[in-house]
Design a protein around this motif. Structure first.
Motif, PDB file in Angstrom:
ATOM      1  N   PHE A 218      44.232  35.543  51.865  1.00 49.02           N
ATOM      2  CA  PHE A 218      43.017  35.536  51.064  1.00 49.02           C
ATOM      3  C   PHE A 218      43.234  34.737  49.783  1.00 49.02           C
ATOM      4  O   PHE A 218      42.373  33.923  49.388  1.00 49.02           O
ATOM      5  N   LEU A 219      44.368  34.921  49.122  1.00 50.61           N
ATOM      6  CA  LEU A 219      44.660  34.161  47.906  1.00 50.61           C
ATOM      7  C   LEU A 219      44.816  32.668  48.215  1.00 50.61           C
ATOM      8  O   LEU A 219      44.448  31.819  47.400  1.00 50.61           O
ATOM      9  N   ILE A 220      45.356  32.345  49.386  1.00 50.62           N
ATOM     10  CA  ILE A 220      45.444  30.939  49.788  1.00 50.62           C
ATOM     11  C   ILE A 220      44.047  30.340  49.897  1.00 50.62           C
ATOM     12  O   ILE A 220      43.798  29.211  49.455  1.00 50.62           O
ATOM     13  N   ALA A 221      43.119  31.098  50.487  1.00 50.24           N
ATOM     14  CA  ALA A 221      41.742  30.613  50.592  1.00 50.24           C
ATOM     15  C   ALA A 221      41.133  30.404  49.209  1.00 50.24           C
ATOM     16  O   ALA A 221      40.431  29.409  48.967  1.00 50.24           O
ATOM     17  N   LEU A 222      41.402  31.324  48.278  1.00 51.54           N
ATOM     18  CA  LEU A 222      40.917  31.135  46.907  1.00 51.54           C
ATOM     19  C   LEU A 222      41.567  29.907  46.274  1.00 51.54           C
ATOM     20  O   LEU A 222      40.911  29.155  45.539  1.00 51.54           O
ATOM     21  N   GLY A 223      42.861  29.707  46.558  1.00 52.78           N
ATOM     22  CA  GLY A 223      43.535  28.516  46.028  1.00 52.78           C
ATOM     23  C   GLY A 223      42.915  27.237  46.555  1.00 52.78           C
ATOM     24  O   GLY A 223      42.808  26.237  45.826  1.00 52.78           O
ATOM     25  N   GLU A 224      42.488  27.278  47.818  1.00 49.54           N
ATOM     26  CA  GLU A 224      41.809  26.108  48.392  1.00 49.54           C
ATOM     27  C   GLU A 224      40.511  25.818  47.644  1.00 49.54           C
ATOM     28  O   GLU A 224      40.172  24.655  47.388  1.00 49.54           O
ATOM     29  N   THR A 225      39.765  26.874  47.253  1.00 56.54           N
ATOM     30  CA  THR A 225      38.519  26.642  46.506  1.00 56.54           C
ATOM     31  C   THR A 225      38.811  26.065  45.128  1.00 56.54           C
ATOM     32  O   THR A 225      38.048  25.229  44.631  1.00 56.54           O
ATOM     33  N   ALA A 254      36.388  33.740  40.853  1.00 56.87           N
ATOM     34  CA  ALA A 254      36.975  34.890  40.162  1.00 56.87           C
ATOM     35  C   ALA A 254      36.320  36.195  40.606  1.00 56.87           C
ATOM     36  O   ALA A 254      36.987  37.229  40.749  1.00 56.87           O
ATOM     37  N   LEU A 255      35.014  36.161  40.852  1.00 55.03           N
ATOM     38  CA  LEU A 255      34.319  37.363  41.333  1.00 55.03           C
ATOM     39  C   LEU A 255      34.761  37.730  42.746  1.00 55.03           C
ATOM     40  O   LEU A 255      34.878  38.912  43.089  1.00 55.03           O
ATOM     41  N   PHE A 256      35.007  36.731  43.589  1.00 58.09           N
ATOM     42  CA  PHE A 256      35.562  37.000  44.913  1.00 58.09           C
ATOM     43  C   PHE A 256      36.876  37.779  44.785  1.00 58.09           C
ATOM     44  O   PHE A 256      37.101  38.770  45.490  1.00 58.09           O
ATOM     45  N   TRP A 257      37.735  37.290  43.901  1.00 57.64           N
ATOM     46  CA  TRP A 257      39.030  37.948  43.690  1.00 57.64           C
ATOM     47  C   TRP A 257      38.826  39.384  43.224  1.00 57.64           C
ATOM     48  O   TRP A 257      39.443  40.317  43.745  1.00 57.64           O
ATOM     49  N   ARG A 258      37.949  39.575  42.250  1.00 55.06           N
ATOM     50  CA  ARG A 258      37.724  40.908  41.683  1.00 55.06           C
ATOM     51  C   ARG A 258      37.161  41.870  42.732  1.00 55.06           C
ATOM     52  O   ARG A 258      37.638  43.000  42.867  1.00 55.06           O
ATOM     53  N   ILE A 259      36.176  41.431  43.476  1.00 56.58           N
ATOM     54  CA  ILE A 259      35.533  42.308  44.459  1.00 56.58           C
ATOM     55  C   ILE A 259      36.495  42.634  45.606  1.00 56.58           C
ATOM     56  O   ILE A 259      36.537  43.768  46.082  1.00 56.58           O
ATOM     57  N   TYR A 260      37.266  41.655  46.045  1.00 54.81           N
ATOM     58  CA  TYR A 260      38.196  41.904  47.147  1.00 54.81           C
ATOM     59  C   TYR A 260      39.243  42.942  46.759  1.00 54.81           C
ATOM     60  O   TYR A 260      39.511  43.892  47.516  1.00 54.81           O
TER      61      TYR A 260
END
Length: 401
Positions: A218-225, A254-260
């Motif tokens: 999941f963090l890799i996907a956020l890193g891609e964004t 950042a909201l994706f990270w927080r909610i996940y």
């Protein structure tokens, strides 16, 4: 040492570290690049006039599903086998190289690089269980890898047939069959005559390790964004509108990270550890994270569209990425919450419904306003999460699985 003892030495024991190894983190670096290729392929299709966008997106989905299967099976391998053993390290490094070849071939995988992509995929998927089967010698667990090897070897036929046919339409048909076959094997436990199936839900797994691997993808996907946001803004002409879109895109990430990670994301390891059937929860979480990552990748495509065209007229295809990506993420996150706690908070259900209702209205908005609307919904959910947990003891996992 007998052959059984040598095979048993490959299995994770009580003294194995539950944390992901440095080799696995090194392996994940390839998927930062690979997921960027997935998003960029869709972006190129959307930005190219005259293309059948949805046909191209469907092709990209097939390629993404192939990459995901490589990653998730590797995660299960390192959760069941000792990653410090030389043969397992070789398997991970070889898988890493094959994944890199797949990522490089991905942008033109339905054109002149079809055979390269298919051969790299098959080398990983067939070579991995073959090497582990040999290394396990006569250990009883080798029947698991034998099933996987037999199933994926048969699945190589449509992969190679699709790579060799000249027409892209036929290639799409063959590869759809191939992906469906491979995922059916995963879902059913790769059943073969006489041996039967071996469902991953019944496997003994290292819960903390498997949970950490899902969190990391999941963090890799956020890193891609983050890469998409940064590259798009740095390559475009600076303006106040584009900076606003840049900042808004970062806020949504950042909201994706927080909610996940609010509650469920932090408790996945404990939930797997205390579950009556850890393998079942691990298998379910794998499918859920597939959809979560897909939602993040779709949103990344929306980021580039918004940064490049903040106040342009919204195209119908654009709305799917700008509004559809957050909706898909939130729906999958609601399922994730159910997997951990056996219930879904009303704020998440309301958020999914509001985003779905806003999707058709987004055609009357500019891309910037549409993304801001999605951000507002996500922010409301994050605030609701904080308010609901304020001053209360941390909720314990109660997975219905």
């Amino acid at each position: 040492m007998t052959e059984d003892q040598r095979g048993a030495a490959l299995l994770r024991g009580a003294v194995s570290s539950p944390r992901a190894s440095f080799l696995e983190l090194f392996f994940d670096l390839v998927f930062v690049f690979a997921l960027t290729r997935v998003s960029q392929r869709i972006i190129d299709d959307v930005a190219s006039p005259g293309r059948d966008v949805w046909s191209e997106v469907a092709q990209t989905l097939l390629l993404f599903l192939a990459l995901w299967l490589v990653w998730t099976l590797t995660a299960w391998v390192t959760s069941r086998y000792e990653p410090e053993r030389g043969i397992i390290q070789f398997v991970v490094v070889a898988t890493m190289f094959g994944s890199m070849v797949m990522a490089v071939a991905l942008p033109r995988a339905f054109a002149e690089r079809a055979l390269t992509f298919a051969c790299a995929y098959l080398a990983v998927q067939i070579g991995r269980p073959l090497l582990i089967t040999v290394a396990l010698r006569r250990h009883p667990r080798r029947t698991v890898t034998v099933r996987i090897l037999a199933w994926l070897t048969l699945g190589a036929v449509p992969w190679l047939a699709g790579a060799l046919v000249p027409q892209q339409a036929l290639r799409a048909v063959f590869w759809t069959v191939a992906v469906a076959w491979d995922y059916t094997g995963l879902a059913l436990g790769w059943p073969v005559p006489r041996l039967g199936p071996t469902r991953v839900s019944g496997w003994a797994v290292m819960g903390e390790h498997l949970a950490e691997r899902y969190q990391q993808i999941f963090l890799i996907a956020l890193g891609e964004t983050i890469l998409i946001i940064g590259f798009t803004f740095s390559m475009s002409e600076f303006s106040a509108a584009r900076f606003g879109a840049f900042a808004l895109s970062f806020l949504v990430t950042a909201l994706f990270w927080r909610i996940y990670f609010h509650r469920a994301g932090h408790l996945l390891a404990e939930a797997i550890r205390v579950a009556r059937s850890p393998g079942l929860l691990g298998e379910s979480a794998s499918w859920t994270h597939l959809v979560i990552v897909a939602g993040v990748l779709l949103t990344a495509v929306g980021y580039e569209l918004v940064i490049d065209h903040p106040f342009a007229r919204m195209e119908s295809t654009w709305a799917v990425f700008v509004m559809g990506g957050p909706t898909l993420f939130l729906a999958a996150r609601a399922r994730f919450e159910y997997e951990i706690f056996g219930r879904v908070s009303r704020s998440r259900l309301a958020g999914v419904l509001v985003l779905a209702a806003l999707a058709p209205l987004a055609l009357r908005m500019s891309p910037m306003v549409a993304l801001a609307s999605a951000a507002a919904v996500l922010a409301a959910i994050a605030v609701s999460d904080a308010a609901r947990s304020w001053g209360r003891p941390a909720e314990r996992p109660a997975s219905p699985l």
